[in-house]
Design an enzyme around this catalytic site. Structure first.
Site, PDB file in Angstrom:
ATOM      1  N   ARG A  84       8.503   3.528  11.521  1.00  0.00           N
ATOM      2  CA  ARG A  84       9.617   3.116  10.659  1.00  0.00           C
ATOM      3  C   ARG A  84      10.922   2.929  11.435  1.00  0.00           C
ATOM      4  O   ARG A  84      11.445   3.838  12.060  1.00  0.00           O
ATOM      5  CB  ARG A  84       9.790   4.103   9.503  1.00  0.00           C
ATOM      6  CG  ARG A  84      10.261   5.469   9.881  1.00  0.00           C
ATOM      7  CD  ARG A  84      10.146   6.451   8.722  1.00  0.00           C
ATOM      8  NE  ARG A  84       8.743   6.697   8.406  1.00  0.00           N
ATOM      9  CZ  ARG A  84       8.300   7.850   7.893  1.00  0.00           C
ATOM     10  NH1 ARG A  84       9.128   8.834   7.626  1.00  0.00           N
ATOM     11  NH2 ARG A  84       7.018   8.020   7.627  1.00  0.00           N
ATOM     12  N   ASP A 129       0.796  -1.228   0.000  1.00  0.00           N
ATOM     13  CA  ASP A 129       0.000   0.000   0.000  1.00  0.00           C
ATOM     14  C   ASP A 129       0.828   1.278   0.000  1.00  0.00           C
ATOM     15  O   ASP A 129       0.318   2.345  -0.316  1.00  0.00           O
ATOM     16  CB  ASP A 129      -0.946   0.018   1.213  1.00  0.00           C
ATOM     17  CG  ASP A 129      -0.211  -0.010   2.555  1.00  0.00           C
ATOM     18  OD1 ASP A 129       1.041  -0.064   2.559  1.00  0.00           O
ATOM     19  OD2 ASP A 129      -0.887  -0.006   3.605  1.00  0.00           O
ATOM     20  N   HIS A 130       2.114   1.203   0.337  1.00  0.00           N
ATOM     21  CA  HIS A 130       2.913   2.413   0.552  1.00  0.00           C
ATOM     22  C   HIS A 130       3.666   2.908  -0.678  1.00  0.00           C
ATOM     23  O   HIS A 130       4.138   4.049  -0.678  1.00  0.00           O
ATOM     24  CB  HIS A 130       3.939   2.164   1.671  1.00  0.00           C
ATOM     25  CG  HIS A 130       3.448   2.514   3.040  1.00  0.00           C
ATOM     26  ND1 HIS A 130       2.304   1.963   3.581  1.00  0.00           N
ATOM     27  CD2 HIS A 130       3.939   3.356   3.985  1.00  0.00           C
ATOM     28  CE1 HIS A 130       2.139   2.450   4.803  1.00  0.00           C
ATOM     29  NE2 HIS A 130       3.100   3.305   5.059  1.00  0.00           N
ATOM     30  N   ASP A 154       3.414  -0.728  11.378  1.00  0.00           N
ATOM     31  CA  ASP A 154       2.942   0.584  10.985  1.00  0.00           C
ATOM     32  C   ASP A 154       2.311   1.218  12.214  1.00  0.00           C
ATOM     33  O   ASP A 154       1.615   0.542  12.976  1.00  0.00           O
ATOM     34  CB  ASP A 154       1.915   0.491   9.852  1.00  0.00           C
ATOM     35  CG  ASP A 154       1.583   1.860   9.278  1.00  0.00           C
ATOM     36  OD1 ASP A 154       2.150   2.220   8.236  1.00  0.00           O
ATOM     37  OD2 ASP A 154       0.757   2.569   9.882  1.00  0.00           O
ATOM     38  N   ARG A 176      -2.174  12.613  10.160  1.00  0.00           N
ATOM     39  CA  ARG A 176      -0.880  13.199  10.507  1.00  0.00           C
ATOM     40  C   ARG A 176      -0.629  14.397   9.606  1.00  0.00           C
ATOM     41  O   ARG A 176      -0.911  14.344   8.408  1.00  0.00           O
ATOM     42  CB  ARG A 176       0.202  12.133  10.319  1.00  0.00           C
ATOM     43  CG  ARG A 176       1.477  12.359  11.078  1.00  0.00           C
ATOM     44  CD  ARG A 176       2.292  11.068  11.115  1.00  0.00           C
ATOM     45  NE  ARG A 176       1.890  10.214  12.215  1.00  0.00           N
ATOM     46  CZ  ARG A 176       2.231   8.933  12.339  1.00  0.00           C
ATOM     47  NH1 ARG A 176       2.967   8.361  11.408  1.00  0.00           N
ATOM     48  NH2 ARG A 176       1.839   8.230  13.374  1.00  0.00           N
ATOM     49  N   SER A 219       5.669   7.864  12.707  1.00  0.00           N
ATOM     50  CA  SER A 219       5.661   6.549  12.083  1.00  0.00           C
ATOM     51  C   SER A 219       6.461   5.528  12.893  1.00  0.00           C
ATOM     52  O   SER A 219       7.346   5.864  13.672  1.00  0.00           O
ATOM     53  CB  SER A 219       6.258   6.664  10.680  1.00  0.00           C
ATOM     54  OG  SER A 219       6.609   5.411  10.167  1.00  0.00           O
TER      55      SER A 219
END
Length: 784
Positions: A672, A128-129, A193, A475, A670
């Site tokens: 990440r 999806d990213h 995520d 965000r 995030s």
């Protein structure tokens, strides 16, 4: 599997008070219900949850919150686990793992490094990213498949080899797919995520983590989480008019701020809960990530049951009914903090710009914007994303758009729509919502994250041009959506975004203000009303799921040594047993420093599987306190100013260790883990801040770095970018014991300050081994 009719019969008998001898045990034994349609042999284990809750309740001798029931119900050792909210570390056994494609690359590379043949729990990858919003859904999807073919092939083959389900590009956003297929009341799910808490809308404890945490769970190792505190949000009254579920979390964000939920689960309860749809509850839980919460959760109720039935999971709802006492909080349970919101009095809100906790009623935002000098003309309105792309969201937005069209109006602002999943896309196309939104001027984008994460090839402004956008996203940090630091991004509900896009200005309040139709007559928009679920069944759209084979051992996974997108990982070096002496300061960060500042997304997403290439974005968005600039730091060895990554590489080449100094809530945003991998890869050893965001602090520990906090926050001012730092006493590194930091100034003077940490014993072993993955391998070698 027991037929639903039989389950209903037993449920009726139990609820009627004619409970027969051993009815419940027989029912539990027979009612084996699959966790999802895609894993018919993996069953929901409410019996184990019930048993663990019973053990813990007996030990603690008090009523339990819902959060505690689900979390403690997943303890590895409920009889012996030390439990103290906000203090102890829990060892947990989550039910499943979900990964989005940008973080899955590094997670799967780490899993490959572990040497294990197959994942130990049900796991999925969601593409999806990596789909950039440019010209519309179909074209953008085709382009993404072409550009990212190497990465998609890696993820698909890695999934097949190691037993991980693979959702192809175009399937939708990870969190919507989880809600539709994998979340259920009482589940514990971890996802790579930060908006994984979306699944709390279906009564699950769903937590965002870094890839290394996901590897632990996929490897069958107990997962560690600091025992969360529990903040209760009591909802009374009932939502109505223009107020929406999004306004609940916008209001809570204004109360708690971006770090007020850190270390806590937000648990919603009270009579107002039943006035919110299941997908509305998911919206609220999703954006709980913006207040630093570990996760958010709602108690199981009829709205969840209705959603489970409509998404083909009536068997799960029937089973949840049987175990409902474990899926709601105990009467008399105690929260660490309680916030009360009367939904009947809640007004539509809009938060921003530049931070998601700057809350304003929509009625005030025009005047506030004019006073603050924020642009009031709206350039683009964007609805959808993982936060607000449900059938109900699209229906309410279409209801607003339909009124404008009836008076001959279209959007004055540019307008985009992001469906959350292929199922939502297909269903809103069938039911006419998509066409209404197109007719009012909207562009339907791909079923993907798109502009919400910076995957937006924006053409209507130049970089540096001051402008305003309104979104239904979660965000809105500086540069988050379009990499333009002058874009003022505001977050609100999809229906408010639609109304403001039609008016074209922040000065419009749909509750009180009038629009003028093409016939010259004034009219007021009526509050939108729409079905929470389609009257017909959902249209599943195209089949986008790849099942992993029963035996994937023969599957080959390609990672070319010359690839610019993927790179196999080399182990980080072990701690050498010495103190960290005379470290240089790479950068002393001024103000907010999110994971977007540390490791930017947008165009950098394509390097998420290549650690060396993506390290070229290290801290390029952080503001250097020495000169007030981004991506400009002094090289202490040459005295020249240059980019942050180049300076870090120079220090690494010269064999010089370095540190970063940060402010409050460092690493918010995030999940990440690249924001932790990159500084480690480029020679960093220590990150010293006033405070950390939860996920980022854990990610730093996992990669062998030392995240430390000032015992006295005022000591932040004692360190200057030209100083050298030594961390001493590492031979006696122990839980709860502060570390000593010696600051050496250029004039030869020294100061000593104390630094706190949150390491436990096993996390100290990660540091000593060089990383959590290194430690895992050490333990494997010892046991073999």
């Amino acid at each position: 599997k027991v037929p639903v009719l039989i389950l209903s019969f037993f449920q009726h008998a139990l609820n009627s008070g004619i409970r027969g001898y051993h009815v419940a045990p027989v029912l539990c034994q027979r009612a084996k219900v699959a966790m999802s349609h895609f894993e018919p042999n993996e069953h929901i284990n409410y019996e184990k949850l019930e048993k663990n809750i019973h053990i813990v309740r007996k030990r603690l001798d008090r009523p339990l919150t819902l959060s505690e029931k689900i979390v403690y119900g997943h303890l590895d050792d409920p009889a012996k686990q030390e439990i103290e909210r906000g203090k102890t570390y829990l060892r947990l056994r989550p039910d499943r793992v979900a990964m989005q494609d940008a973080t899955a690359q590094m997670a799967m590379l780490q899993f490959i490094s572990s040497g294990l043949p197959k994942v130990a729990v049900p796991s999925t990858i969601h593409c999806d990213h990596l789909i950039e919003a440019q010209s519309g859904g179909e074209k953008d999807l085709r382009r993404a498949k072409d550009i990212n073919q190497e990465v998609y092939n890696f993820l698909a083959t890695a999934g097949a080899k190691y037993g991980v389900g693979f959702w192809k590009p175009g399937s939708g956003i990870i969190h919507q797919i989880i809600l539709e297929n994998y979340s259920y009341p009482g589940v514990m799910l971890i996802g790579t995520d930060s908006h994984t808490p979306n699944g709390g809308g279906l009564g699950g404890i769903c937590i965002g983590v870094g890839g290394a945490d996901a590897v632990d769970v996929m490897a069958g190792i107990p997962w560690e989480l600091k025992c969360p505190k529990v903040i209760g949000v009591k909802l009374t009254g009932k939502l109505s008019g223009w107020s929406s579920p999004k306004d609940v979390i916008l209001k809570v964000a204004g109360i708690l701020t971006v770090k007020g939920g850190t270390g806590a689960i937000i648990e919603y309860h009270g009579p107002g809960v039943d006035s919110i749809s299941c997908t509305g509850m998911a919206t609220i839980c999703n954006m709980g990530a913006e207040i630093g919460a570990t996760t958010s959760v709602f108690p199981y109720n009829a709205r969840m049951k209705k959603y489970l039935g409509k998404t083909g999971r009536a068997d799960i709802a029937a089973l949840a009914d049987e175990f409902q006492q474990h899926l709601v909080p105990d009467s008399g349970c105690q929260y660490d903090q309680v916030i009360e919101i009367n939904l009947s009095e809640l007004k539509p809100h809009i938060n921003g710009p530049f931070t998601p906790d700057l809350a304003h009623p929509v009625s005030d935002i025009g005047a506030v914007a004019e006073k603050e000098g924020w642009p009031v003309d709206i350039r683009v309105g964007l609805i959808g994303s993982c936060t607000n792309s449900s059938y109900e969201d699209m229906g309410r937005s279409a209801a607003v758009a339909k009124q404008a069209l009836a008076h001959g109006l279209k959007c004055k602002s540019k307008f985009t729509i992001t469906p959350g999943s292929e199922q939502i896309r297909a269903t809103i196309e069938r039911d006419g919502y998509a066409q209404i939104l197109r007719d009012v001027g909207g562009l339907v984008l791909a079923n993907a994250c798109g502009p919400c994460i910076g995957q937006w090839d924006r053409k209507d402004i130049k970089k540096g041009e001051k402008n305003t956008i309104v979104t239904s996203y979660n965000r809105n940090f500086t540069g988050r959506n379009d990499a333009n630091p002058e874009t003022h991004a505001f977050v609100t509900s999809p229906e408010i975004v639609t109304a403001l896009s039609i008016a074209g200005t922040l000065k419009f309040n749909p509750e009180t203000d009038y629009l003028t139709g093409t016939d010259g007559k004034k009219f007021k928009l009526e509050a939108p009303d729409a079905d929470e679920l389609p009257k017909l069944e959902f249209d599943p759209g195209q089949d986008t799921y790849q099942y992993p084979p029963k035996d994937g051992s023969g599957q080959h996974v390609d990672v070319s040594p010359t690839s610019q997108r993927l790179q196999l990982l080399e182990p980080f070096d072990k701690w050498d047993g010495k103190d960290l002496e005379d470290m240089l300061i790479l950068i002393k960060v001024k103000g907010k420093c999110t994971t977007d500042h540390i490791s930017a997304a947008g165009p950098w997403l394509k390097f998420r599987g290549h650690l060396d290439n993506i390290s070229n974005n290290l801290l390029i968005g952080a503001i250097n306190i020495e000169n007030g600039k981004a991506n400009s730091v002094r090289n202490a060895l040459t005295q020249e100013f240059g980019p942050v990554p180049d300076t870090a590489r120079y220090y690494k080449k010269m064999g010089v260790k370095w540190a970063v100094i940060g402010d409050e809530n460092y690493g918010e945003g995030s999940s990440r883990e690249h924001a932790a991998l990159e500084p480690r890869h480029l020679g960093g050893r220590v990150i010293i801040t006033k405070s950390f965001a939860r996920i980022h602090e854990t990610n730093l520990k996992k990669q062998g770095l030392l995240p430390l906090t000032f015992a006295d926050p005022a000591d932040y001012n004692k360190i200057h970018p030209v100083d050298k730092l030594s961390i001493v006493g590492l031979a006696d590194f122990a839980p709860g014991k502060p570390l000593k930091c010696i600051i050496k100034h250029p004039n030869g003077s020294q100061e000593t300050i104390m630094l706190n940490h949150t390491f436990n014993e096993s996390q100290i072993e990660w540091f000593q081994a060089g990383s959590a993955l290194n430690r895992m391998k050490e333990l494997q070698q010892k046991s073999s």
